[in-house]
Scaffold this active site. Sequence first.
Site, mmCIF file in Angstrom:
data_model
loop_
_atom_site.group_PDB
_atom_site.id
_atom_site.type_symbol
_atom_site.label_atom_id
_atom_site.label_comp_id
_atom_site.label_asym_id
_atom_site.label_seq_id
_atom_site.Cartn_x
_atom_site.Cartn_y
_atom_site.Cartn_z
ATOM 1 N N SER A 145 0.783 -1.394 -0.054
ATOM 2 C CA SER A 145 0.076 0.204 0.031
ATOM 3 C C SER A 145 0.901 1.365 -0.054
ATOM 4 C CB SER A 145 -0.830 -0.052 1.213
ATOM 5 O OG SER A 145 -1.907 -1.024 1.051
ATOM 6 N N THR A 204 0.327 -10.109 -11.713
ATOM 7 C CA THR A 204 -0.698 -10.983 -12.579
ATOM 8 C C THR A 204 -0.185 -11.049 -13.821
ATOM 9 O OG1 THR A 204 -2.744 -10.482 -11.467
ATOM 10 C CG2 THR A 204 -2.813 -11.135 -13.590
ATOM 11 N N PHE A 260 -0.255 5.445 -10.610
ATOM 12 C CA PHE A 260 -1.777 5.680 -10.257
ATOM 13 C C PHE A 260 -2.737 5.655 -11.361
ATOM 14 C CE2 PHE A 260 -0.741 7.068 -5.601
ATOM 15 C CZ PHE A 260 -0.227 5.745 -5.372
ATOM 16 N N ARG A 281 -8.967 -0.056 -11.523
ATOM 17 C CA ARG A 281 -9.965 -0.076 -10.510
ATOM 18 C C ARG A 281 -11.432 0.325 -10.981
ATOM 19 N NH1 ARG A 281 -5.816 3.804 -7.116
ATOM 20 N NH2 ARG A 281 -4.934 2.297 -5.892
ATOM 21 N N ARG A 294 -34.255 -26.495 -3.677
ATOM 22 C CA ARG A 294 -33.642 -27.185 -2.378
ATOM 23 C C ARG A 294 -35.166 -27.183 -1.472
ATOM 24 N NH1 ARG A 294 -29.933 -30.818 -0.508
ATOM 25 N NH2 ARG A 294 -29.428 -30.433 1.733
ATOM 26 N N GLU A 339 -5.067 -3.697 -5.638
ATOM 27 C CA GLU A 339 -5.201 -2.432 -6.287
ATOM 28 C C GLU A 339 -5.823 -1.386 -5.525
ATOM 29 O OE1 GLU A 339 -6.166 -2.245 -10.508
ATOM 30 O OE2 GLU A 339 -5.123 -4.516 -10.750
ATOM 31 N N PHE A 345 -2.405 9.184 5.966
ATOM 32 C CA PHE A 345 -1.449 8.187 5.530
ATOM 33 C C PHE A 345 -0.206 8.154 6.314
ATOM 34 C CE2 PHE A 345 -4.042 8.615 1.665
ATOM 35 C CZ PHE A 345 -4.531 7.281 1.584
#
Length: 433
Positions: free
Chosen positions: A180, A209, A284, A291, A316, A412, A432
């Site tokens: 992060s 990925t 970003f 995102r 069911r 992300e 932050f």
Amino acid sequence: MHINMLRIAIRSHLRLASNLRQNRHRSGNQLLRGQFRSASTFDYKDPLLLRNLLEDEEIAIAETAQEYSSQKLLPRVLAAYRDEDFDKNILKEMGEAGFLGATITGYGCAGVSDVAMGLITREVERVDSGYRSALSVQSSLSMGAIHDFGTEELKEQFLPEMARGAIVGCFGLTEPNHGSDPGSMETIARVDPNREGMYLLSGSKTWITNSPIADVLIVWAKLDGKIRGFLVERSRCPPGTLETPAIKNKTGLRASITGMVHMDNVPVPKEFMFPDVEGLRGPFACLNNARYGIAWGTMGALEDCIERAREYALSRKQFKGNPLAKYQLIQKKLADAVTDATFGLLACVQVGRLKGQGLIVPEMISMIKRQNCDRSLVHARCLQEIFGGNAVADEYHIGRHVANLFVAQTYEGQSDIHSLILGRAITGVQAFC
């Protein structure tokens, strides 16, 4: 070829839509794809008539994506998930369908709207988040970075082949010690003292990925203390300088391939560095595009959970032969999930329209990414309870969605991070650090 296939599907739909509009004018009825639709009829699959907000071309693209996903992806997802086996040919299939880099105009890309791209990710993730992840990394992160920040020469060299799925890309930002907090990255670039016009990259990236199968790697590294973007071409790397081992034994996103990137003086030509972007603005911007797709995709996964839970509850029989759907707690679970899925999709359409108009700000994407990821995970877990012990059997699919959606909520920008982004925008106070 891939654009032709997508455009043929769109043109076919537009002709049908034109005929339907003429029928509506003649009959006064509201027809959509041959079905009678009345404002007094509630459709749990589209409760607030989201479809009425879409352009004919966007509906055609969504139907093309739905057909591909249900016919090509769904039949092999269970085996892929069980074996942690991602078929590289899937990206070629997506390229042939025109899905890769679909919002890019030119360079062999389809040039569709942001909403249309969201509809594609929704249909792909309706099958599995891992397939959508592979699509997003190729399109929004790898191709998007080259298109937005690369030179014209890089665009012409790589984007057409990436749009076909013939070249696979990945995006290296996250590091073993910095998830992060990408501003603290340790990967460095330095001028090659022995070769003019060359840089050398050293460092490690993780949870990347597509990295084990990537032909090109977008890598963010610090050059003289400033974050810069580089395109690493695997074929140019001497033996021993680049390794991309797969991360195995994951509990989620098993149908996509995830790996690390280890670099030891990887050579990169000067012209393969993005010339006009530095700092976190570059990565970003790419992440925000991805995102946005995640916000759409997680709603597709939730919609599949709703459909499967509804079918199971109706079939069911328990307690004197009654279907589970007869009971109040079951109906409340479904009502809650359908409501949040509907609201989440409407928010995605609005943000997509603003994005297309150039009116987007990052906090909008943080809002829908956070909200849709959180609510899809909450409801998927809740709907899982309808299946009882059967939920652990992968043939019911819902356990796979739950495991995947935990990852989608985490990567992300984990939801707490997006909370702080929104909190900063609301209060003006940085939380932050």
